[in-house]
Design a protein around this motif. Sequence first.
Motif, PDB file in Angstrom:
ATOM      1  N   GLU A   1      -5.942   4.683   6.443  1.00 10.79           N
ATOM      2  CA  GLU A   1      -4.669   4.488   7.308  1.00 10.79           C
ATOM      3  C   GLU A   1      -5.051   2.969   8.193  1.00 10.79           C
ATOM      4  O   GLU A   1      -6.040   2.596   8.355  1.00 10.79           O
ATOM      5  CB  GLU A   1      -4.653   5.566   8.319  1.00 10.79           C
ATOM      6  N   LYS A   2      -4.042   2.475   8.858  1.00  5.63           N
ATOM      7  CA  LYS A   2      -3.978   1.503   9.646  1.00  5.63           C
ATOM      8  C   LYS A   2      -4.683   0.138   8.815  1.00  5.63           C
ATOM      9  O   LYS A   2      -5.161  -0.570   9.614  1.00  5.63           O
ATOM     10  CB  LYS A   2      -4.741   1.716  10.797  1.00  5.63           C
ATOM     11  N   GLU A   3      -4.275   0.150   7.453  1.00  2.00           N
ATOM     12  CA  GLU A   3      -4.645  -1.026   6.793  1.00  2.00           C
ATOM     13  C   GLU A   3      -6.393  -1.055   6.569  1.00  2.00           C
ATOM     14  O   GLU A   3      -6.796  -2.272   6.475  1.00  2.00           O
ATOM     15  CB  GLU A   3      -3.916  -2.258   7.174  1.00  2.00           C
ATOM     16  N   ILE A   4      -7.028  -0.148   6.739  1.00  2.25           N
ATOM     17  CA  ILE A   4      -8.558  -0.152   6.697  1.00  2.25           C
ATOM     18  C   ILE A   4      -8.971  -0.593   5.366  1.00  2.25           C
ATOM     19  O   ILE A   4      -9.964  -1.132   5.180  1.00  2.25           O
ATOM     20  CB  ILE A   4      -9.096   1.209   7.193  1.00  2.25           C
ATOM     21  N   TRP A   5      -7.927  -0.252   4.278  1.00  2.00           N
ATOM     22  CA  TRP A   5      -8.333  -0.553   2.895  1.00  2.00           C
ATOM     23  C   TRP A   5      -8.313  -1.949   2.797  1.00  2.00           C
ATOM     24  O   TRP A   5      -9.160  -2.566   2.014  1.00  2.00           O
ATOM     25  CB  TRP A   5      -7.372   0.104   1.871  1.00  2.00           C
ATOM     26  N   ARG A   6      -7.835  -2.817   3.654  1.00  2.00           N
ATOM     27  CA  ARG A   6      -7.495  -4.334   3.336  1.00  2.00           C
ATOM     28  C   ARG A   6      -8.920  -4.883   3.782  1.00  2.00           C
ATOM     29  O   ARG A   6      -9.286  -6.166   3.441  1.00  2.00           O
ATOM     30  CB  ARG A   6      -6.354  -4.984   4.093  1.00  2.00           C
ATOM     31  N   LYS A   7      -9.871  -4.439   4.498  1.00  2.00           N
ATOM     32  CA  LYS A   7     -10.809  -4.894   4.943  1.00  2.00           C
ATOM     33  C   LYS A   7     -12.031  -4.431   4.125  1.00  2.00           C
ATOM     34  O   LYS A   7     -12.305  -3.350   3.802  1.00  2.00           O
ATOM     35  CB  LYS A   7     -11.038  -4.554   6.501  1.00  2.00           C
ATOM     36  N   ASP A   8     -13.106  -5.308   3.822  1.00  2.00           N
ATOM     37  CA  ASP A   8     -14.030  -4.898   3.279  1.00  2.00           C
ATOM     38  C   ASP A   8     -15.328  -5.667   3.756  1.00  2.00           C
ATOM     39  O   ASP A   8     -15.337  -6.596   4.259  1.00  2.00           O
ATOM     40  CB  ASP A   8     -13.909  -5.186   1.593  1.00  2.00           C
ATOM     41  N   LYS A   9     -16.512  -5.075   3.790  1.00  2.00           N
ATOM     42  CA  LYS A   9     -17.654  -5.894   3.973  1.00  2.00           C
ATOM     43  C   LYS A   9     -18.357  -6.877   3.090  1.00  2.00           C
ATOM     44  O   LYS A   9     -18.801  -7.825   3.376  1.00  2.00           O
ATOM     45  CB  LYS A   9     -18.845  -4.730   4.551  1.00  2.00           C
TER      46      LYS A   9
ATOM     47  N   PHE B   1       1.093  -1.156   0.115  1.00  2.00           N
ATOM     48  CA  PHE B   1      -0.079   0.171   0.136  1.00  2.00           C
ATOM     49  C   PHE B   1       0.782   1.242   0.129  1.00  2.00           C
ATOM     50  O   PHE B   1       0.514   2.410  -0.464  1.00  2.00           O
ATOM     51  CB  PHE B   1      -0.890   0.027   1.121  1.00  2.00           C
ATOM     52  N   SER B   2       1.946   1.244   0.654  1.00  2.00           N
ATOM     53  CA  SER B   2       2.665   2.448   0.919  1.00  2.00           C
ATOM     54  C   SER B   2       4.028   2.628  -0.252  1.00  2.00           C
ATOM     55  O   SER B   2       4.781   3.485   0.013  1.00  2.00           O
ATOM     56  CB  SER B   2       3.540   2.594   2.087  1.00  2.00           C
ATOM     57  N   LEU B   3       3.990   1.807  -1.355  1.00  2.00           N
ATOM     58  CA  LEU B   3       4.954   1.763  -2.410  1.00  2.00           C
ATOM     59  C   LEU B   3       4.291   1.994  -3.660  1.00  2.00           C
ATOM     60  O   LEU B   3       3.577   1.005  -4.004  1.00  2.00           O
ATOM     61  CB  LEU B   3       5.798   0.798  -2.335  1.00  2.00           C
ATOM     62  N   PHE B   4       4.700   2.803  -4.580  1.00  2.00           N
ATOM     63  CA  PHE B   4       4.138   2.712  -6.156  1.00  2.00           C
ATOM     64  C   PHE B   4       4.626   1.590  -6.729  1.00  2.00           C
ATOM     65  O   PHE B   4       5.444   0.910  -6.603  1.00  2.00           O
ATOM     66  CB  PHE B   4       4.610   4.089  -6.572  1.00  2.00           C
TER      67      PHE B   4
END
Length: 306
Positions: A292-300, A105-108
């Motif tokens: 932030e805090k890897e919320i992007w990795r979680k999905d409903k 997530f933090s690297l292009f």
Amino acid sequence: MAGNKKSKVRNWADMYYNILVRIFMTLNFLDVIFVSFVCKSCNAAPCNPIPWETLDLTLLKFNIGNTPRRLTTWSDNKSSERQLKVLKSALRLSCGNLSSLVFHFSLFVNDDHSICAAERTPRLKQLVLPTWNLMTLTGFETAIRNWVGLESLVVAYIDFPFQIMKLVGSYCNISQLKVMCPSKFDVVCTRAIVAYNPKLKILSLQCTTVHKKALVFIMSEMEDLEVLNVSHCTFIDDSERPIYSYGFEQLGESIVAQALRLKEFLVCARQLCDMCAGGVVDEEVSIWHRFEKEIWRKDKVSSLSY
């Protein structure tokens, strides 16, 4: 005496292959890469397809410091080269058996990363591209045409929606799409998706700023859509002075009525959702804290969680 007997030391190279495979199944891919240099057996065992279902590059650690509060993240040449080197090592051991690839997530991700991965993952079904600002349209096309079996795609945002969605629709037949877009997801983006990927069954816009007109267009034009996730979204009314709102209560009766035809319509009730309760603080960064805090990795939608 038993104590005087010499114990027989067994070489790692003589260990049963199936046992080595089981050991490697308990390790993350970085440990597998390191252990693969121990001996010939340890180099052969990781090539078994069983341990290589998912390659999650977020396990890589970098001294990134504070992440900028916008979706342009951070990168330098050394980190980019390191990510490419690790990627090549992992893909060599996977022997083309990878089915899911999650980039950091933090690297292009640039053309070198994407093309390297595409050439070595012919069976890929799930691709997660949270940052891809350095990829060109030519590089993306070179990569995506190798992923004809791709079924699920996660992207951070779509800079050139019609070009990108056309390439995806031309080479793949995806059924699941997740767009993580802190900026506005509008009718232009929606038209691009509908035009070139009309057979989508699952669409997640979680944590995105969404125009209400785009929602109407999605539900009226995408006849095969079964699941739409707009949880933790900011909704925009199109007017001279856009009105920002959160939650199920703000969508309006017409949108809710259209959503009834879907198998699942995932949206927050503002008074019950801690993430949505705060409202909009600043138009440009209002959504970023949710990445932030890897919320992007979680999905409903469970199939879109990593």
